[in-house]
Design an enzyme around this catalytic site. Structure first.
Site, PDB file in Angstrom:
ATOM      1  N   ARG A  24       0.459  -1.255  -0.164  1.00 30.70           N
ATOM      2  CA  ARG A  24      -0.147   0.000  -0.237  1.00 30.70           C
ATOM      3  C   ARG A  24       1.052   1.175   0.086  1.00 30.70           C
ATOM      4  NH1 ARG A  24      -3.876  -0.605   4.825  1.00 30.70           N
ATOM      5  NH2 ARG A  24      -2.620  -2.041   5.935  1.00 30.70           N
ATOM      6  N   ASN A  42      -6.861  -2.849   1.590  1.00 32.94           N
ATOM      7  CA  ASN A  42      -6.180  -3.894   1.919  1.00 32.94           C
ATOM      8  C   ASN A  42      -8.023  -4.507   1.369  1.00 32.94           C
ATOM      9  OD1 ASN A  42      -3.785  -4.589   1.377  1.00 32.94           O
ATOM     10  ND2 ASN A  42      -3.714  -4.494   4.022  1.00 32.94           N
TER      11      ASN A  42
END
Ligand SMILES: [Fe+3]
Ligand SMILES: [Mg+2]
Ligand SMILES: [Zn+2]
Ligand SMILES: [Zn+2]
EC number: 6.2.-.-
Lengths: 771, 328
Positions: A24, A42
């Site tokens: 990320r 996520n």
């Protein structure tokens, strides 16, 4: 720069190993650098990106996601779909905190070796984490070994007991920082600390920097030290210190099995073992496995590291602590698991101090608990391909995909030795870390604990239990007792070749070549040299090795001389005469009484189970060539036989012969054994050993050729512990390629019994699906 | 049927076929205690099938007497009388029958337990293998003692009355002509006097008694562990395995813990009375070499483990069917 009029919006789903690997923050930096608006989160097992931009920018983003992904990420699939533009904000890019998992199976990310950026900081005197043994970032650090629960978040790791200092917290919360959401983030002000317990001391004498110095001092003086690593305690000493190695062998009750050597970098590794591209890539990979490689002739390590073997197990530092030890001591170190041979590696501080303290000059511990036991993984390059000997730290428990998803959650409990278990939900197969040999009571406890942990973390409650067909395996006994709505037994060698097939996404039909020591066959005899026509749902035996009795069962496995007697005195009659029992050599030196007793046992069938095993034939030949009449670890005789042939080219085969029996093609080992005895009178052992490998490879190719001709199936899957033998595997692959057959070798899944649970899982999923 | 070697398959046969058919009788013990109003008795029965019929240290006749006496003794009973039934195969030499019967008589006289009734059947050739004996034993319980397979408690000590592995290796060697006969003889003998002495010394502190016959010490302790819901931890170095037995087991690939015995017992005893019980055992010839071999521990999995010579622990388990290697 995208403008509102030219831009559109898209959702990009990134599948594969993308969580717990710094993905990320990577997306954040990339999107921000490209000036794109949107967010990343996520979602279940994958990463979901929502982004606004013009077509070319969106295409460029997709490309760069794949090309520049963090080193530990493995992208299996990108899924791009259009979104209504209005659903994505026009400016700014955000990282959205993990929500609750959305139905998909949560993943436990494997541990990651310290990344290059962190290593630079570790040795940068100006950095605030200079020489801090627990530094890490979103790209690296402990994962599976600190996770207490999922989803993976600091609060659910053993790091939750270390409140972040303000500096660490700022980094943790800054999406632009490479420690953004690095869950185990720490520094000397707020994180774990080392503690040094001198020999036998319950309480630490030194902590922090001084603890490290004291341990290094002990090692530098030729001592033996226990070190708390990532997945368990390790025993560490100078690789050239004979005295320390002697102590180490005594402490572990491990007389002959080689020890792994940790070196500072690839250049230092190359001084011990010549590195090619494959080997270097494997050594440097984020999993940092021990890699078994041919040693240089005058490699500067003590003989006691790997007695009489041309192979060394080498690996690179994978935690900051290991980097510090290697940099400060500047010499190869033996780094081996902190346990007695056969026992599980110690993970808890108290037992480690009690057990390892008295055996060593001190214990270097720390206060970050280890939640799950992870041994070092072991790999080997076979025929130019990376293969896994022991799958643990760095690899497990990353899920693998099954070719046929299971309609019901299931647990496959593996074999008796080198045990692993596999937990399945849908097509998601979680192959757990190496557990070990279940005959050891503590290892059996670890087996139970591993099952509890994997099922709890993944929130899977398996109602189907899958086990080996051998009822005596302690794993099979566990399966019989575990409450389940259904139990499935999978034949050992079917599981071996199914593991290979499943790893390569095959359902079958394929020809399975399963060569190992022993597994229970469906005819009540022991198998181990088998050619199967198989699919994931079933198999039929189409070829095999000739049988010989194992006088004394497991006693014969421990003493290859008895296996050799079994072949010479009691091999299945296949039309060629047995060679005379040699009056000299290793068998000639056996006590007369023992030979007569074995003869009697074979005649009367007293504890003489017949086995059609390839591994036992290697044992017998190793014995006849004087390479040892007894073994101290599994497969030792075969390892010595391969080692004996080291350096010899692809020599012509010793005699071999196939016969037809009861509808099967059978390799008759007696002509080969006679040739071993004759040839060894004139030729050097190395030459006979090499020619034996060629004979087995040619016989194998002939068995497969017959099976392919009879069935029309042209895909071959190899499986079983014998294929850890590089020479044999290479020879077999060459010959099968010459027959225009496609051959698959296991890579990520161990070819030995460590891969059984995965094969059992693949078979059971297919059987439950009903084809 | 393939349940001849004892162990887990035999246990399954009992649990799944025989016990349910007999109305769910619990067959945990080798002898049953019956309350007959004013009197209490203990009853057991056992059939004896052994090849060869004569072996070093004994024969099928002595075995039939000792086995049944010992089954009564393991429930703490004083054996009172035996019934004996023969199944004879046509063609069995009369001389053999005479020898075996003499042996029965000698054993019963030496043990002080008379054979009071019996039965004889002859079946045609091939209908049996020579001779089968069935002995039924009646005993009276000892006051203030109730040893039971369910009696083990964590903290108890595990006592063994003498060396293990003799009977099984002697029989195997004699049957297959393996040549160990000169050094290894069966330990078959009655244990009721030893038990009486132990109960006199330990009373209710003697929690469990077992003669580790078929399946050996491993089976006996596994059964106690399961019935009592405890674990057992043995110390391998303290196990009395006579050197010839150890050598034979090593060569034959057998685990001495899984070999049958006919003349020793394992006792699970409260640690408070253990020294007295041990002294009482050692004062008798059949318990002269009695030793502590382990202890009972808490273990939800009810396992038997043995501390090995190098200090690790191995799992002690029961044979499943034929002994087939588990090493790959
Ligand atoms: Fe195997
Ligand atoms: Mg009985
Ligand atoms: Zn890093
Ligand atoms: Zn900090």
């Amino acid at each position: 720069m995208a403008t509102a009029t030219t831009s559109r919006a898209a959702r990009i789903e990134v599948h594969g190993t993308v969580q717990g690997v710094g993905f990320r923050p990577f997306v954040y930096r990339l999107a921000t650098a490209m000036g794109l608006a949107g967010d990343v989160r996520n979602a279940g097992g994958h990463v979901e990106i929502r982004v606004r931009g013009a077509d070319p920018e969106l295409a460029a983003l997709s490309d760069r996601l794949v090309a520049e992904a963090p080193p530990a990420a493995r992208i299996s699939r990108l899924l791009v779909t259009d979104l209504p533009a209005t659903t994505v904000p026009e400016a700014g890019f955000r990282v959205v905190a993990s929500g609750a998992a959305t139905g998909a199976v949560p993943e436990v990310p494997p541990d990651l070796a310290t990344c290059a950026a962190c290593v630079r900081e570790l040795f940068d005197p100006a950095d605030r984490r200079h020489r801090y043994p627990f530094l890490n970032c979103a790209d690296c650090g402990p994962r599976a070994t600190v996770i207490e629960d999922l989803p993976y978040d600091r609060a659910r790791t053993t790091m939750s007991r270390f409140p972040m200092c303000s500096a660490c917290r700022a980094e943790y919360l800054d999406p632009a920082n490479r420690r953004f959401h690095a869950e185990p983030i720490a520094c000397a002000d707020c994180g774990p600390r080392l503690a040094w317990h001198p020999a036998g001391a319950d309480e630490p004498a030194d902590v922090g920097v001084d603890a490290l110095a004291a341990a290094e001092d002990a090692i530098a003086r030729g001592g033996l030290v226990a070190v708390k690593g990532i997945g368990g305690y390790q025993l560490v000493c100078d690789a050239s210190a004979e005295a320390a190695l002697t102590r180490l062998r005594a402490a572990k009750h491990r007389p002959g099995k080689p020890f792994a050597i940790m070196v500072g970098d690839l250049r230092a590794a190359d001084r011990l073992v010549p590195l090619d591209e494959e080997a270097a890539a494997l050594l440097g990979s984020p999993a940092r496995p021990v890699v078994l490689l041919p040693r240089r002739d005058h490699a500067p390590v003590a003989a006691a590291v790997a007695p009489n073997l041309p192979v060394l197990g080498v690996f690179l530092p994978y935690s900051p602590l290991h980097h510090l030890l290697l940099a400060d001591l500047a010499r190869p170190l033996v780094v081996t698991s902190g346990n007695r041979s056969g026992e599980p590696i110690a993970t808890e501080d108290r037992p480690a101090l009690t057990r390892l303290g008295p055996l060593t000059d001190g214990v270097l511990a720390h206060d970050r608990p280890i939640t799950a036991r992870y041994d070092d993984s072991v790999c080997r390059v076979v025929a130019g391909r990376p293969t896994t000997v022991r799958r643990a730290r760095g690899y497990a428990p990353a899920p693998r995909t099954l070719p046929v998803p299971s309609p019901r959650p299931l647990l496959a409990v593996g074999g008796h030795l080198k045990n692993t278990v596999t937990l399945v939900d849908g097509d998601h197969a979680v192959l757990g870390p190496h557990v070990g040999d279940l005959a050891d009571a503590d290892t059996l406890d670890a087996f139970h604990e591993t099952i509890r942990q994997l099922t709890r973390l993944h929130a899977v409650d398996p109602d189907v239990v899958v086990h080996d067909a051998h009822p005596g395996y302690l794993s099979s006994q566990y399966a019989r007792r575990r409450p389940a709505s259904r139990r499935l037994a999978v034949q050992h060698h079917h599981a071996h070749v199914a593991a290979t097939a499943a790893e390569h996404g095959l359902r079958g039909p394929f020809l399975g070549v399963a060569y190992d020591g022993l597994g229970l066959g469906d005819d009540g005899t022991l198998w181990g040299g088998e050619i199967l026509l198989a699919s994931l749902t079933g198999y039929r035996r189409v070829g095999r090795f000739g049988r010989a009795p194992l006088p004394g069962g497991e006693a014969a496995v421990r003493r290859p001389a008895r296996t050799a007697l079994g072949y010479l005195l009691g091999a299945e009659p296949l039309g060629s005469p047995a060679p005379e029992l040699p009056a000299d050599g290793p068998l000639g030196r056996l006590p007369r009484g023992e030979v007569e007793l074995v003869r009697r046992m074979i005649d009367r069938g007293v504890n003489c189970p017949p086995a059609s095993s390839a591994g036992r034939l290697f044992d017998a030949v190793a014995c006849l060539l004087g390479l040892g009449g007894a073994v101290s670890y599994e497969g030792e005789a075969a390892v010595r036989l391969e080692a004996a042939a080291h350096g010899r080219g692809d020599l012509r085969a010793l005699a071999w012969r196939l016969v037809r029996r009861d509808g099967l093609w059978v390799y008759d080992p007696l002509p080969t054994l006679r040739d071993v005895l004759t040839a060894s009178r004139e030729a050097p052992v190395a030459e006979v050993a090499a020619r034996f490998h060629t004979a087995v490879a040619e016989a194998t190719a002939a068995l497969v050729e017959q099976a392919a001709a009879a069935t029309g199936v042209r895909t071959v899957c190899l499986g079983g512990g014998v294929f850890q033998n590089q020479r044999l595997t290479r020879l077999v692959l060459d010959r099968l390629a010459a027959l225009d057959l496609t051959t698959h070798l296991p890579g990520q899944v161990p070819t030995n019994d460590g891969g059984l649970s995965f094969g059992q899982a693949a078979v059971a999923a297919a059987v439950l699906t009903g084809g | 049927l393939g349940h001849g070697s004892g162990g887990q398959l035999m246990a399954e046969l009992l649990r799944e076929v025989i016990a349910p058919a007999l109305g769910g009788a619990e067959l945990v013990e080798d002898a049953a205690a019956l309350d007959l109003g004013p009197a209490r008795v203990v009853l057991t029965t056992d059939s004896f099938v052994v090849t060869p019929r004569f072996f070093p240290g004994g024969d099928i006749g002595a075995l039939a007497v000792h086995g049944t006496i010992n089954d009564l003794a393991m429930r703490g009973a004083r054996p009172v009388a035996l019934c004996l039934a023969y199944v004879l195969e046509e063609g069995l030499p009369i001389e053999e029958l005479r020898r075996i019967t003499t042996s029965v008589a000698d054993a019963s006289r030496a043990a002080g337990v008379p054979v009071v009734t019996g039965d004889t059947k002859v079946v045609e050739r091939g209908g049996a293998d020579g001779i089968y004996l069935t002995t039924t034993g009646l005993g009276v319980p000892t006051a203030d003692a109730d040893p039971s397979a369910r009696g083990a408690r964590p903290g108890d000590l595990v006592l063994l009355s003498g060396p293990i592995g003799l009977h099984g290796t002697a029989i195997l060697s004699a049957r297959e002509g393996l040549g160990f006969e000169a050094e290894i003889a069966s330990d078959t003998r009655p244990l009721h006097r030893l038990v009486a002495a132990m109960l006199a010394a330990g009373g209710r502190g003697v929690h469990a008694l077992r003669d580790p016959t078929r399946g050996g010490l491993a089976s006996a302790l596994t059964e106690i562990a399961a019935a009592s819901a405890v674990g057992v931890e043995l110390v391998e170095a303290d196990l009395p395995v006579p050197p010839p037995v150890a050598a034979a087991c090593d060569l034959l690939g057998l685990d001495p813990l899984q070999v049958a015995n006919e003349g020793c017992l394992v006792a699970v005893v409260d640690p408070a009375v253990a020294p007295a019980v041990l002294d009482a055992m050692r004062a008798r010839p059949e318990g002269a070499s009695a030793v502590v071999v382990g202890r009972v521990v808490d273990d939800p999995a009810h396992r038997v483990r043995a501390r090995t010579l190098v200090g690790s622990h191995r799992v002690v388990d029961v044979l499943v069917g034929e002994q087939l290697p588990r090493i790959c």
